[in-house]
Design a protein around this motif. Structure first.
Motif, PDB file in Angstrom:
ATOM      1  N   VAL A  49     -32.351 -31.323 -53.539  1.00  0.00           N
ATOM      2  CA  VAL A  49     -31.107 -30.557 -53.490  1.00  0.00           C
ATOM      3  C   VAL A  49     -30.025 -31.353 -54.212  1.00  0.00           C
ATOM      4  N   ASP A  50     -29.861 -31.039 -55.491  1.00  0.00           N
ATOM      5  CA  ASP A  50     -28.872 -31.730 -56.323  1.00  0.00           C
ATOM      6  C   ASP A  50     -28.161 -30.786 -57.281  1.00  0.00           C
ATOM      7  N   GLY A  51     -28.481 -29.501 -57.215  1.00  0.00           N
ATOM      8  CA  GLY A  51     -27.868 -28.532 -58.109  1.00  0.00           C
ATOM      9  C   GLY A  51     -28.597 -28.352 -59.424  1.00  0.00           C
ATOM     10  N   LYS A  52     -29.543 -29.239 -59.724  1.00  0.00           N
ATOM     11  CA  LYS A  52     -30.327 -29.130 -60.956  1.00  0.00           C
ATOM     12  C   LYS A  52     -31.538 -28.218 -60.702  1.00  0.00           C
ATOM     13  N   THR A  53     -32.005 -27.547 -61.753  1.00  0.00           N
ATOM     14  CA  THR A  53     -33.074 -26.562 -61.572  1.00  0.00           C
ATOM     15  C   THR A  53     -34.388 -26.942 -62.252  1.00  0.00           C
ATOM     16  N   ASP A  54     -34.467 -28.160 -62.808  1.00  0.00           N
ATOM     17  CA  ASP A  54     -35.710 -28.527 -63.475  1.00  0.00           C
ATOM     18  C   ASP A  54     -36.882 -28.597 -62.498  1.00  0.00           C
ATOM     19  N   ASP A  55     -36.631 -28.912 -61.218  1.00  0.00           N
ATOM     20  CA  ASP A  55     -37.707 -28.972 -60.240  1.00  0.00           C
ATOM     21  C   ASP A  55     -38.106 -27.590 -59.722  1.00  0.00           C
ATOM     22  N   TRP A  56     -37.421 -26.549 -60.182  1.00  0.00           N
ATOM     23  CA  TRP A  56     -37.806 -25.171 -59.851  1.00  0.00           C
ATOM     24  C   TRP A  56     -38.757 -24.594 -60.893  1.00  0.00           C
ATOM     25  N   SER A  57     -39.178 -25.403 -61.845  1.00  0.00           N
ATOM     26  CA  SER A  57     -40.114 -24.942 -62.870  1.00  0.00           C
ATOM     27  C   SER A  57     -41.404 -24.444 -62.213  1.00  0.00           C
ATOM     28  N   GLY A  58     -41.842 -23.280 -62.588  1.00  0.00           N
ATOM     29  CA  GLY A  58     -43.046 -22.696 -62.008  1.00  0.00           C
ATOM     30  C   GLY A  58     -42.785 -21.812 -60.803  1.00  0.00           C
ATOM     31  N   VAL A  59     -41.549 -21.843 -60.273  1.00  0.00           N
ATOM     32  CA  VAL A  59     -41.178 -20.982 -59.152  1.00  0.00           C
ATOM     33  C   VAL A  59     -40.555 -19.706 -59.706  1.00  0.00           C
ATOM     34  N   GLN A  60     -40.980 -18.570 -59.180  1.00  0.00           N
ATOM     35  CA  GLN A  60     -40.495 -17.297 -59.698  1.00  0.00           C
ATOM     36  C   GLN A  60     -38.982 -17.174 -59.548  1.00  0.00           C
ATOM     37  N   SER A  61     -38.331 -16.814 -60.646  1.00  0.00           N
ATOM     38  CA  SER A  61     -36.903 -16.529 -60.632  1.00  0.00           C
ATOM     39  C   SER A  61     -36.734 -15.012 -60.575  1.00  0.00           C
ATOM     40  N   ASN A  62     -36.016 -14.537 -59.584  1.00  0.00           N
ATOM     41  CA  ASN A  62     -35.891 -13.101 -59.353  1.00  0.00           C
ATOM     42  C   ASN A  62     -34.538 -12.615 -59.863  1.00  0.00           C
ATOM     43  N   LYS A  63     -34.590 -11.785 -60.881  1.00  0.00           N
ATOM     44  CA  LYS A  63     -33.375 -11.295 -61.526  1.00  0.00           C
ATOM     45  C   LYS A  63     -32.642 -10.336 -60.599  1.00  0.00           C
ATOM     46  N   GLN A  64     -31.321 -10.479 -60.543  1.00  0.00           N
ATOM     47  CA  GLN A  64     -30.471  -9.583 -59.782  1.00  0.00           C
ATOM     48  C   GLN A  64     -29.555  -8.825 -60.749  1.00  0.00           C
ATOM     49  N   GLN A  65     -28.981  -7.754 -60.272  1.00  0.00           N
ATOM     50  CA  GLN A  65     -28.116  -6.935 -61.128  1.00  0.00           C
ATOM     51  C   GLN A  65     -26.880  -7.706 -61.557  1.00  0.00           C
ATOM     52  N   GLU A  66     -26.612  -7.692 -62.857  1.00  0.00           N
ATOM     53  CA  GLU A  66     -25.437  -8.374 -63.406  1.00  0.00           C
ATOM     54  C   GLU A  66     -24.322  -7.380 -63.694  1.00  0.00           C
ATOM     55  N   GLY A  67     -23.085  -7.857 -63.619  1.00  0.00           N
ATOM     56  CA  GLY A  67     -21.948  -7.049 -64.002  1.00  0.00           C
ATOM     57  C   GLY A  67     -21.560  -5.977 -63.005  1.00  0.00           C
ATOM     58  N   ASN A  68     -22.105  -6.033 -61.783  1.00  0.00           N
ATOM     59  CA  ASN A  68     -21.787  -5.013 -60.782  1.00  0.00           C
ATOM     60  C   ASN A  68     -20.603  -5.397 -59.911  1.00  0.00           C
ATOM     61  N   VAL A  69     -19.969  -6.538 -60.197  1.00  0.00           N
ATOM     62  CA  VAL A  69     -18.786  -6.971 -59.465  1.00  0.00           C
ATOM     63  C   VAL A  69     -17.797  -7.546 -60.480  1.00  0.00           C
ATOM     64  N   ASP A  70     -16.506  -7.305 -60.270  1.00  0.00           N
ATOM     65  CA  ASP A  70     -15.496  -7.675 -61.265  1.00  0.00           C
ATOM     66  C   ASP A  70     -15.326  -9.179 -61.421  1.00  0.00           C
ATOM     67  N   ASN A  71     -15.611  -9.931 -60.371  1.00  0.00           N
ATOM     68  CA  ASN A  71     -15.446 -11.383 -60.414  1.00  0.00           C
ATOM     69  C   ASN A  71     -16.778 -12.028 -60.798  1.00  0.00           C
ATOM     70  N   SER A  72     -16.860 -12.558 -62.033  1.00  0.00           N
ATOM     71  CA  SER A  72     -18.124 -13.126 -62.513  1.00  0.00           C
ATOM     72  C   SER A  72     -18.499 -14.404 -61.776  1.00  0.00           C
ATOM     73  N   ASN A  73     -17.558 -15.044 -61.088  1.00  0.00           N
ATOM     74  CA  ASN A  73     -17.872 -16.259 -60.339  1.00  0.00           C
ATOM     75  C   ASN A  73     -18.708 -15.976 -59.092  1.00  0.00           C
ATOM     76  N   ILE A  74     -18.680 -14.742 -58.601  1.00  0.00           N
ATOM     77  CA  ILE A  74     -19.509 -14.405 -57.437  1.00  0.00           C
ATOM     78  C   ILE A  74     -20.620 -13.420 -57.801  1.00  0.00           C
ATOM     79  N   ASP A  75     -20.798 -13.180 -59.104  1.00  0.00           N
ATOM     80  CA  ASP A  75     -21.829 -12.251 -59.568  1.00  0.00           C
ATOM     81  C   ASP A  75     -23.183 -12.956 -59.566  1.00  0.00           C
ATOM     82  N   ILE A  76     -24.041 -12.623 -58.597  1.00  0.00           N
ATOM     83  CA  ILE A  76     -25.360 -13.253 -58.479  1.00  0.00           C
ATOM     84  C   ILE A  76     -26.282 -12.675 -59.549  1.00  0.00           C
TER      85      ILE A  76
END
Length: 235
Positions: free
Chosen positions: A27-54
């Motif tokens: 747990v360090d904020g880096k994602t290189d150790d998530w290699s091989g783990v499925q990344s699940n895409k979520q809907q983009e642009g559905n909220v006006d504030n891009s800082n909370i857009d998952i």
């Protein structure tokens, strides 16, 4: 007493050693150790504030932790005003227990709060099943969990000891800012790969609620004779 302390210290070191050896995710904020783990895409642009857009989410279990990753369109905690990430966990794979969300019952929740590019608090809550399933105040604080952010990434880990040894769990992510804008990630992640869209569950609920309702009184069947004795207003 001395012998007990030595034994206890030895056991603690063994647990720490096992944790470091078996946990793929740091747990360090880096994602290189998530290699091989499925990344699940979520809907983009559905909220006006891009800082909370998952935009994507991931979950992984090992022998000790449930590791969780959320990626937002822009860094979530960049603002000087506090934002919150909530991760809702259906740890018993039973939608009839926990806090009710379409398709899952959240038995636990991780709440991460931060601002100025830093996480200020990260708390694991557990739901009291003696409360109504839609009672937000049914969540009680259980423990502090490890969480870090770096750029657009937010990572956290929850000990399986606090969740139960279950092969299947379902996880949902939600963000909010201080202006009451919210992004509830539509795709719920299943540890067994049985992912589903929350919007599909909502459609099913609507369909079931508007289907034929056979019973006494007003029956939802398209026949209106059962309204004859009901007072009507004319516009």
């Amino acid at each position: 007493v001395s012998a007990f302390l030595l034994i206890f210290a030895g056991v603690s070191l063994l647990l720490l050693w096992e944790s470091n050896e078996t946990s793929q995710i740091t747990v360090d904020g880096k994602t290189d150790d998530w290699s091989g783990v499925q990344s699940n895409k979520q809907q983009e642009g559905n909220v006006d504030n891009s800082n909370i857009d998952i935009v994507s989410t991931s979950a992984l279990t090992d022998s000790i932790y449930l590791s969780l990753l959320a990626v937002t369109d822009e860094p979530m905690f960049y603002s000087s005003e506090g934002y919150t990430l909530r991760i809702l966990i259906d740890s018993d794979d039973n939608s009839d227990t926990g806090y009710s969300i379409p398709g899952i019952g959240a038995d636990q929740m991780v709440e991460i709060y931060g601002k100025n590019q830093a996480i200020l608090s990260s708390v694991l809550y557990t739901f009291n099943n003696n409360r109504d399933s839609n009672d937000w105040n049914g969540f009680n604080a259980l423990s502090i969990v490890n969480a870090r952010t770096l750029g657009n990434n937010i990572e956290t880990q929850v000990p399986l000891f606090d969740l139960g040894e279950n092969d299947e769990m379902k996880v949902a992510w939600q963000t909010t800012d201080n202006n009451e804008l919210t992004d509830l990630a539509d795709n719920v992640i299943s540890l067994k790969g049985n992912n589903f869209a929350m919007s599909e569950k909502i459609t099913e609920l609507i369909t079931n609620s508007n289907s034929v309702n056979e019973g006494e009184g007003i029956v939802i069947d398209g026949y209106f004779g059962d309204w004859n004795n009901v007072e009507k207003q004319t516009n």
